[in-house]
Design a protein around this motif. Structure first.
Motif, PDB file in Angstrom:
ATOM      1  N   ALA A 269      -9.869  -5.609  -9.174  1.00  0.00           N
ATOM      2  CA  ALA A 269     -11.109  -5.627  -8.399  1.00  0.00           C
ATOM      3  C   ALA A 269     -11.239  -4.359  -7.560  1.00  0.00           C
ATOM      4  CB  ALA A 269     -11.157  -6.860  -7.498  1.00  0.00           C
ATOM      5  N   GLY A 270     -11.900  -3.350  -8.118  1.00  0.00           N
ATOM      6  CA  GLY A 270     -12.104  -2.098  -7.410  1.00  0.00           C
ATOM      7  C   GLY A 270     -13.559  -1.925  -7.008  1.00  0.00           C
ATOM      8  N   PRO A 271     -13.888  -0.830  -6.332  1.00  0.00           N
ATOM      9  CA  PRO A 271     -12.986   0.231  -5.894  1.00  0.00           C
ATOM     10  C   PRO A 271     -11.904  -0.298  -4.947  1.00  0.00           C
ATOM     11  CG  PRO A 271     -15.278   0.923  -5.732  1.00  0.00           C
ATOM     12  CD  PRO A 271     -15.294  -0.544  -5.997  1.00  0.00           C
ATOM     13  N   PHE A 272     -10.688   0.163  -5.163  1.00  0.00           N
ATOM     14  CA  PHE A 272      -9.541  -0.409  -4.474  1.00  0.00           C
ATOM     15  C   PHE A 272      -9.457   0.016  -3.017  1.00  0.00           C
ATOM     16  CE2 PHE A 272      -8.757  -0.578  -8.959  1.00  0.00           C
ATOM     17  CZ  PHE A 272      -8.223  -1.845  -9.143  1.00  0.00           C
ATOM     18  N   ILE A 273      -9.958   1.195  -2.692  1.00  0.00           N
ATOM     19  CA  ILE A 273      -9.940   1.610  -1.297  1.00  0.00           C
ATOM     20  C   ILE A 273     -10.813   0.673  -0.458  1.00  0.00           C
ATOM     21  CG2 ILE A 273     -11.903   3.205  -1.357  1.00  0.00           C
ATOM     22  CD1 ILE A 273      -8.484   3.934   0.293  1.00  0.00           C
ATOM     23  N   LYS A 274     -11.785  -0.003  -1.108  1.00  0.00           N
ATOM     24  CA  LYS A 274     -12.648  -0.968  -0.422  1.00  0.00           C
ATOM     25  C   LYS A 274     -12.069  -2.372  -0.440  1.00  0.00           C
ATOM     26  CE  LYS A 274     -17.247   1.026  -1.349  1.00  0.00           C
ATOM     27  NZ  LYS A 274     -18.561   0.728  -1.999  1.00  0.00           N
ATOM     28  N   PHE A 275     -11.631  -2.820  -1.619  1.00  0.00           N
ATOM     29  CA  PHE A 275     -11.278  -4.217  -1.797  1.00  0.00           C
ATOM     30  C   PHE A 275      -9.780  -4.467  -1.981  1.00  0.00           C
ATOM     31  CE2 PHE A 275     -15.582  -3.720  -3.855  1.00  0.00           C
ATOM     32  CZ  PHE A 275     -16.289  -4.288  -2.805  1.00  0.00           C
ATOM     33  N   GLY A 276      -8.977  -3.411  -2.081  1.00  0.00           N
ATOM     34  CA  GLY A 276      -7.554  -3.581  -2.343  1.00  0.00           C
ATOM     35  C   GLY A 276      -6.708  -4.076  -1.181  1.00  0.00           C
TER      36      GLY A 276
ATOM     37  N   ASP B 211      -6.607   8.475  -3.293  1.00  0.00           N
ATOM     38  CA  ASP B 211      -6.549   8.162  -1.864  1.00  0.00           C
ATOM     39  C   ASP B 211      -6.024   6.744  -1.641  1.00  0.00           C
ATOM     40  OD1 ASP B 211      -8.916   7.185  -3.000  1.00  0.00           O
ATOM     41  OD2 ASP B 211     -10.047   7.325  -1.126  1.00  0.00           O
ATOM     42  N   TRP B 212      -6.332   5.818  -2.554  1.00  0.00           N
ATOM     43  CA  TRP B 212      -5.800   4.465  -2.435  1.00  0.00           C
ATOM     44  C   TRP B 212      -4.300   4.444  -2.695  1.00  0.00           C
ATOM     45  CZ3 TRP B 212      -5.566  -0.075  -0.585  1.00  0.00           C
ATOM     46  CH2 TRP B 212      -4.917  -1.119  -1.240  1.00  0.00           C
ATOM     47  N   ILE B 213      -3.837   5.209  -3.660  1.00  0.00           N
ATOM     48  CA  ILE B 213      -2.399   5.257  -3.947  1.00  0.00           C
ATOM     49  C   ILE B 213      -1.640   5.818  -2.743  1.00  0.00           C
ATOM     50  CG2 ILE B 213      -0.650   6.396  -5.384  1.00  0.00           C
ATOM     51  CD1 ILE B 213      -2.568   6.092  -7.730  1.00  0.00           C
ATOM     52  N   LEU B 214      -2.178   6.868  -2.137  1.00  0.00           N
ATOM     53  CA  LEU B 214      -1.549   7.425  -0.938  1.00  0.00           C
ATOM     54  C   LEU B 214      -1.543   6.407   0.200  1.00  0.00           C
ATOM     55  CD1 LEU B 214      -3.064  11.025  -1.034  1.00  0.00           C
ATOM     56  CD2 LEU B 214      -0.614  10.489  -1.017  1.00  0.00           C
ATOM     57  N   ALA B 215      -2.653   5.706   0.374  1.00  0.00           N
ATOM     58  CA  ALA B 215      -2.737   4.700   1.430  1.00  0.00           C
ATOM     59  C   ALA B 215      -1.757   3.569   1.182  1.00  0.00           C
ATOM     60  CB  ALA B 215      -4.162   4.167   1.529  1.00  0.00           C
ATOM     61  N   ALA B 216      -1.652   3.124  -0.069  1.00  0.00           N
ATOM     62  CA  ALA B 216      -0.730   2.043  -0.401  1.00  0.00           C
ATOM     63  C   ALA B 216       0.710   2.449  -0.112  1.00  0.00           C
ATOM     64  CB  ALA B 216      -0.885   1.660  -1.871  1.00  0.00           C
ATOM     65  N   ARG B 217       1.068   3.668  -0.474  1.00  0.00           N
ATOM     66  CA  ARG B 217       2.427   4.138  -0.219  1.00  0.00           C
ATOM     67  C   ARG B 217       2.739   4.139   1.275  1.00  0.00           C
ATOM     68  NH1 ARG B 217       4.201  10.170  -1.951  1.00  0.00           N
ATOM     69  NH2 ARG B 217       2.760  10.708  -0.262  1.00  0.00           N
ATOM     70  N   GLU B 218       1.821   4.662   2.066  1.00  0.00           N
ATOM     71  CA  GLU B 218       2.075   4.812   3.499  1.00  0.00           C
ATOM     72  C   GLU B 218       2.038   3.475   4.231  1.00  0.00           C
ATOM     73  OE1 GLU B 218       3.138   7.668   4.709  1.00  0.00           O
ATOM     74  OE2 GLU B 218       2.959   8.358   2.620  1.00  0.00           O
ATOM     75  N   ARG B 219       1.099   2.597   3.860  1.00  0.00           N
ATOM     76  CA  ARG B 219       0.899   1.359   4.621  1.00  0.00           C
ATOM     77  C   ARG B 219       1.842   0.235   4.209  1.00  0.00           C
ATOM     78  NH1 ARG B 219      -5.421  -0.082   4.819  1.00  0.00           N
ATOM     79  NH2 ARG B 219      -4.521  -1.875   5.933  1.00  0.00           N
ATOM     80  N   TRP B 220       2.175   0.161   2.914  1.00  0.00           N
ATOM     81  CA  TRP B 220       2.897  -1.024   2.454  1.00  0.00           C
ATOM     82  C   TRP B 220       4.167  -0.737   1.661  1.00  0.00           C
ATOM     83  CZ3 TRP B 220      -2.576  -0.887   1.368  1.00  0.00           C
ATOM     84  CH2 TRP B 220      -3.351  -1.654   2.253  1.00  0.00           C
ATOM     85  N   GLY B 221       4.448   0.498   1.325  1.00  0.00           N
ATOM     86  CA  GLY B 221       5.612   0.786   0.488  1.00  0.00           C
ATOM     87  C   GLY B 221       6.906   0.247   1.064  1.00  0.00           C
ATOM     88  N   ASP B 222       7.183   0.547   2.321  1.00  0.00           N
ATOM     89  CA  ASP B 222       8.427   0.088   2.961  1.00  0.00           C
ATOM     90  C   ASP B 222       8.444  -1.427   3.117  1.00  0.00           C
ATOM     91  OD1 ASP B 222       9.316   2.688   3.120  1.00  0.00           O
ATOM     92  OD2 ASP B 222       8.739   2.957   5.221  1.00  0.00           O
TER      93      ASP B 222
END
Length: 372
Positions: free
Chosen positions: A82-89, A111-122
């Motif tokens: 369900a994209g765009p993922f930066i909106k709904f992910g 930009d979503w991949i970068l956000a996912a890495r920074e916000r939830w990767g750890d």
């Protein structure tokens, strides 16, 4: 409310969600087909060939983290389309984290991949869970080619080209216009460097005499996946469709955005881009035909003393995405991935293993490898 199936496919009213369900059926994996409108989801799923042999259920759920977590409780894997993922992910990732489920999606949004890495990767790593956005043809098949190209060692630079023949889905079209607002990056000597949005390239297409046109396509996933890979210091990835006229239109649209839409306020930007996207692709494209819908993933790896070139010819790029997602879920419900936390499909499941699946289902050829 909870589910008794190990896999949830969210966004099944769209084109790619249907294909994931189709391959889950072929792999014998019970699944929940979910979306915001249960009737739309059911109408899509009931058209899947052989669906009467699948173990599945259909549910409708609104797109907020609490509702999604309650609806998906008990699942081991959430495949999000369900994209765009930066909106709904973000809501879906938060729900997966809350219920302790692995998360994959089909994003093409850097930009979503970068956000996912920074916000939830750890956070995912702490729970021994996988966070794998961008598990899809345009990124994973070419990542397979890149890893094959790097196998001998001694290379430090990747030049990646992805081309396919077909029509973007409604969701893909929405994503294409969403990423116009974002910054796009390539990797240069281990640093992310911003692309010029107006960049476009005439490219040599392996197996064809005619040249193609390719663009940065939002930066692609590869510079992020390889950013902390000790084998690689520089990565550029470009892509597009075979049709030069379409790609020239893409370049014109990007120019129009930069000149006419970027100066607008954010809300006005959103409205203008949504209107353009809807006018271009408002419905679901036809089911792929392997004789027509072809793909090429071409990767040059280079170093101070050598060169390596890998080409993977394929067909039905959306089917490739559906299979990659379904196999990821199939693997995750049986064993721990090779890497947890933020990781690409190749890092989590092995690039040779993924290649074997694509080959086994007749979606890609044996890679053509040239080294010197």
């Amino acid at each position: 409310m909870s589910v008794d199936k190990p896999v949830v496919v969210y966004g099944v009213s769209g084109y790619t969600g249907r294909l994931i369900c189709e391959y889950l059926r072929e792999l014998g994996v019970p699944f929940v087909a979910a979306g915001r409108d249960a009737d739309r989801v059911r109408a899509v799923v009931e058209k899947i060939p052989g669906i009467e042999t699948a173990d599945y259920e259909v549910i409708g759920v609104e797109n907020n983290a609490a509702a999604l977590a309650e609806a998906f409780e008990g699942a081991q894997v959430i495949c999000n389309t369900a994209g765009p993922f930066i909106k709904f992910g973000p809501e879906v990732v938060e729900a997966a984290l809350q219920i302790g489920a692995h998360y994959t999606d089909t994003t093409g949004e850097q930009d979503w991949i970068l956000a996912a890495r920074e916000r939830w990767g750890d956070k995912f790593a702490e729970k021994d869970l996988l966070l794998a956005p961008g598990t899809a043809h345009m990124y994973t098949t070419s990542e397979i080619a890149a890893n094959i190209a790097l196998e001998p060692g001694g290379y430090d630079t990747l030049d990646i080209l992805v081309l396919w023949k077909g029509l973007p889905t409604y969701a893909s079209t929405q994503t294409i216009f969403t990423i116009l607002k974002a910054d796009w990056y390539y990797l240069e000597q281990n640093k992310l460097v911003e692309w010029d949005h107006l960049s476009a390239f005439n490219v040599s297409v392996p197996g064809y005499h005619e040249q193609g046109v390719a663009v940065p396509w939002g930066g692609m996933s590869h510079p992020i996946w390889f950013q902390n890979d000790p084998r690689v210091s520089s990565v550029r990835a470009i892509g597009g469709v075979f049709d030069r006229a379409v790609m020239n239109g893409v370049a014109d649209t990007v120019k129009m955005f930069e000149e006419q839409i970027r100066p607008l306020e954010p809300a006005a930007q959103e409205e203008a881009l949504a209107n353009i996207a809807a006018s271009l692709q408002a419905g679901m494209p036809p089911r792929e035909n392997p004789r027509i819908n072809r793909s090429i993933d071409s990767v040059h790896a280079s170093g101070p003393l050598g060169r390596s070139h890998v080409v993977i010819h394929g067909n039905s790029n959306y089917k490739q995405t559906g299979l990659l997602q379904a196999f990821a879920a199939f693997s995750l419900i049986q064993q721990r991935p090779q890497r947890v936390g933020f990781a690409s499909a190749c890092q989590a499941f092995g690039y040779r293993e993924l290649l074997g699946q694509l080959r086994g289902f007749g979606l890609v050829s044996e890679p053509i490898v040239t080294r010197n």
